[in-house]
Design an enzyme around this catalytic site. Structure first.
Site, short mmCIF file in Angstrom:
data_model
loop_
_atom_site.label_atom_id
_atom_site.label_comp_id
_atom_site.label_asym_id
_atom_site.label_seq_id
_atom_site.Cartn_x
_atom_site.Cartn_y
_atom_site.Cartn_z
N CYS A 4 43.20 47.32 39.52
CA CYS A 4 44.65 47.40 39.96
C CYS A 4 45.03 48.73 40.08
O CYS A 4 46.10 49.25 40.92
CB CYS A 4 45.37 46.71 39.35
SG CYS A 4 44.87 44.86 38.87
N HIS A 13 52.46 48.20 41.11
CA HIS A 13 51.19 47.30 41.55
C HIS A 13 51.82 45.92 41.32
O HIS A 13 52.50 45.57 40.39
CB HIS A 13 49.90 47.38 40.53
CG HIS A 13 49.13 46.36 40.54
ND1 HIS A 13 48.59 45.73 41.70
CD2 HIS A 13 48.92 45.58 39.56
CE1 HIS A 13 47.89 44.71 41.31
NE2 HIS A 13 48.01 44.47 40.13
N ASN A 33 48.75 38.76 44.08
CA ASN A 33 48.12 40.22 43.75
C ASN A 33 46.80 40.42 44.27
O ASN A 33 45.88 39.76 44.19
CB ASN A 33 47.84 39.80 42.15
CG ASN A 33 47.21 40.92 41.51
OD1 ASN A 33 46.74 42.01 41.93
ND2 ASN A 33 47.33 40.89 39.90
N1 COA Z 1 48.89 25.50 37.01
C1 COA Z 1 49.31 24.77 36.26
N2 COA Z 1 49.21 25.02 34.75
C2 COA Z 1 48.34 26.06 34.56
C3 COA Z 1 47.93 26.82 35.58
C4 COA Z 1 48.21 26.66 36.74
N3 COA Z 1 47.50 27.34 37.66
N4 COA Z 1 46.92 27.86 34.79
C5 COA Z 1 47.42 27.62 33.71
N5 COA Z 1 47.98 26.50 33.22
C6 COA Z 1 48.38 25.92 32.14
C7 COA Z 1 47.34 26.21 31.05
O1 COA Z 1 46.19 25.43 30.94
C8 COA Z 1 48.16 25.78 29.68
O2 COA Z 1 48.23 24.66 29.67
P1 COA Z 1 48.39 23.63 28.14
O3 COA Z 1 49.35 24.29 27.51
O4 COA Z 1 48.13 22.41 28.19
O5 COA Z 1 46.93 24.43 27.41
C9 COA Z 1 49.73 26.27 30.07
O6 COA Z 1 49.53 26.17 31.60
C10 COA Z 1 50.05 27.57 29.69
O7 COA Z 1 48.93 28.35 29.86
P2 COA Z 1 49.07 29.97 29.53
O8 COA Z 1 47.91 30.52 29.88
O9 COA Z 1 49.33 30.04 28.01
O10 COA Z 1 50.38 30.10 30.36
P3 COA Z 1 51.28 31.70 30.26
O11 COA Z 1 52.64 31.30 30.09
O12 COA Z 1 50.60 32.86 29.52
O13 COA Z 1 51.20 32.11 31.83
C11 COA Z 1 50.09 33.67 33.24
C12 COA Z 1 49.78 32.45 32.33
C13 COA Z 1 48.65 33.98 33.81
C14 COA Z 1 51.05 33.65 34.33
C15 COA Z 1 50.83 34.85 32.33
O14 COA Z 1 50.03 34.91 31.10
C16 COA Z 1 50.82 36.26 32.93
O15 COA Z 1 51.44 36.43 33.73
N6 COA Z 1 49.66 37.12 32.57
C17 COA Z 1 49.66 38.23 33.24
C18 COA Z 1 48.50 38.26 34.19
C19 COA Z 1 48.66 39.40 35.46
O16 COA Z 1 49.39 39.88 35.65
N7 COA Z 1 47.28 39.56 35.74
C20 COA Z 1 47.05 40.42 36.62
C21 COA Z 1 47.06 41.93 36.02
S1 COA Z 1 46.75 43.18 36.96
#
Ligand code: COA
Length: 333
Positions: free
Chosen positions: A114, A260, A290
């Site tokens: 990134c 980014h 992204n």
């Molecule tokens: N659709 C529906 N549900 C989903 C899913 C999707 N695409 N992906 C994950 N889930 C579910 C998970 O399985 C979990 O279910 P559970 O509670 O039954 O176990 C629930 O949603 C919550 O998952 P979690 O990973 O805790 O969600 P979160 O609130 O942390 O959000 C992200 C996930 C990835 C959106 C968040 O962590 C984030 O924004 N992280 C930064 C990612 C990023 O910017 N990456 C790029 C960096 S360059």
């Protein structure tokens, strides 16, 4: 003459195929509401099967050359940032050199995910300031869709990423009064390398790659989303404030921050930390997802074309991502 670097022209390209959140609902257990609430993304672009990352970069480069008023013969060196090269090696820089029909100019690849565009900008800026080259083509491009697991097992990352490319023509300039790159700040902490990575194939593995690794999903993207989020919301603003402080600039003097495009919630947290209005922090993640190394140059090129950034404006580019690495550049466009 003091040798400095200016952006002579920018260009971008995204493949025509739009994939909406509703399209993804047909492939996995997810929902438009979940994706929008967690990331801000509404749709992304996926390349056709016969399109390569280098193909997209070449399109973006042609737009940047046009904007700069350069011909391909003006390019003296290529810096290509991507995590999704066409081949494991050699890198995309040499493939682009050939595809654009350039002379036997040097080509260097940047593997910083990134932050690749910002790291690449700092490297190109250094080469221009040192007098090694006068004109460099810098690319940030990704073709990530083939690596996404478009199933419920892969949904935590599959919904976030998209394809696209951006390019910048960088040239030497003389005065500090006009357009020029002011400086950069770059950081890394490899303690977190496995929090966002593709582990396989890799030379640390014995065997290097096997059918089991493909079947168990470990050749796909792994991301600890919460860990990434936690670090991103502190490191992003910190590195922006560092580069601003280096040059005696305060956030209110910036015409635009181009972060980014990792996630709308991360962008919002950065905006609030810097106390900036929405109009001063660029966001297009809604339309592209992204695009990793592509996201900053795509956003910058769009912002210039829309008139959001004008010559003379102070602009800060900033990124956080896999590595973890985080970095920012300050420039007068
Ligand atoms: N659709 C529906 N549900 C989903 C899913 C999707 N695409 N992906 C994950 N889930 C579910 C998970 O399985 C979990 O279910 P559970 O509670 O039954 O176990 C629930 O949603 C919550 O998952 P979690 O990973 O805790 O969600 P979160 O609130 O942390 O959000 C992200 C996930 C990835 C959106 C968040 O962590 C984030 O924004 N992280 C930064 C990612 C990023 O910017 N990456 C790029 C960096 S360059």
């Amino acid at each position: 003459m003091t040798r400095l670097t200016r952006i002579a022209g920018l260009g971008h390209y995204v493949p025509p195929r739009v994939v909406t959140n509703h399209d993804l609902e047909q492939l996995m257990d997810t929902s438009d509401a979940w994706i929008q609430e967690r990331s801000g993304i509404q749709e992304r672009h996926f390349a056709a099967d016969d399109t390569t990352c280098t193909d997209m970069a070449a399109e973006a480069a042609r737009h940047a050359l046009d904007a700069a008023g350069w011909t391909p013969d003006d390019v003296q060196f290529i810096v290509f940032a991507t995590l999704s090269p066409d081949l494991f090696f050699p890198g995309n820089g040499v493939l682009l050199q050939h595809q654009l029909g350039l002379g036997e100019v040097g080509a260097m690849d940047i593997r910083n995910q990134c932050t690749g565009f910002v790291y690449g900008l700092s490297a190109a800026d250094g080469l221009i300031r040192m007098g090694t080259y006068d004109r460099i083509l810098l690319i940030g491009a990704e073709l990530q869709s083939p690596a996404l697991r478009l199933t419920t097992e892969g949904r935590d990352t599959a919904v976030l990423f998209g394809d696209g490319a951006g390019a910048a023509c960088l040239e030497v300039t003389g005065g500090r009064d006009g357009s020029h790159v002011l400086g950069h700040r770059m950081h890394s902490n490899g303690k977190y390398a496995l929090e966002l990575c593709i582990r396989r194939p890799g030379a640390a593995n014995r065997p290097w790659i096997s059918k089991e690794m493909i079947d168990d999903g470990s050749s796909g993207i792994y991301m600890n989303g919460r860990e990434v989020f936690k670090h991103a919301v502190t490191k992003f603003p910190a590195v922006i404030l560092e580069v601003l402080a280096d040059h005696g600039v305060t956030p209110d003097q910036l015409a635009l921050v181009i972060p980014h495009q990792a996630n709308m919630r991360i962008t919002e947290a950065v905006r609030k930390r810097l106390d900036l209005p929405e109009a001063k922090v660029y966001s297009n993640i809604q339309r592209y997802g992204n695009t990793t190394a592509g996201s900053i140059p795509i956003a910058f090129s769009e912002a210039v074309r829309a008139g959001t950034v004008k010559r003379g404006d102070l602009v800060c580019l900033a990124s956080f991502g896999s590595g973890f690495t985080w970095a920012a550049s300050l420039l007068r466009y």
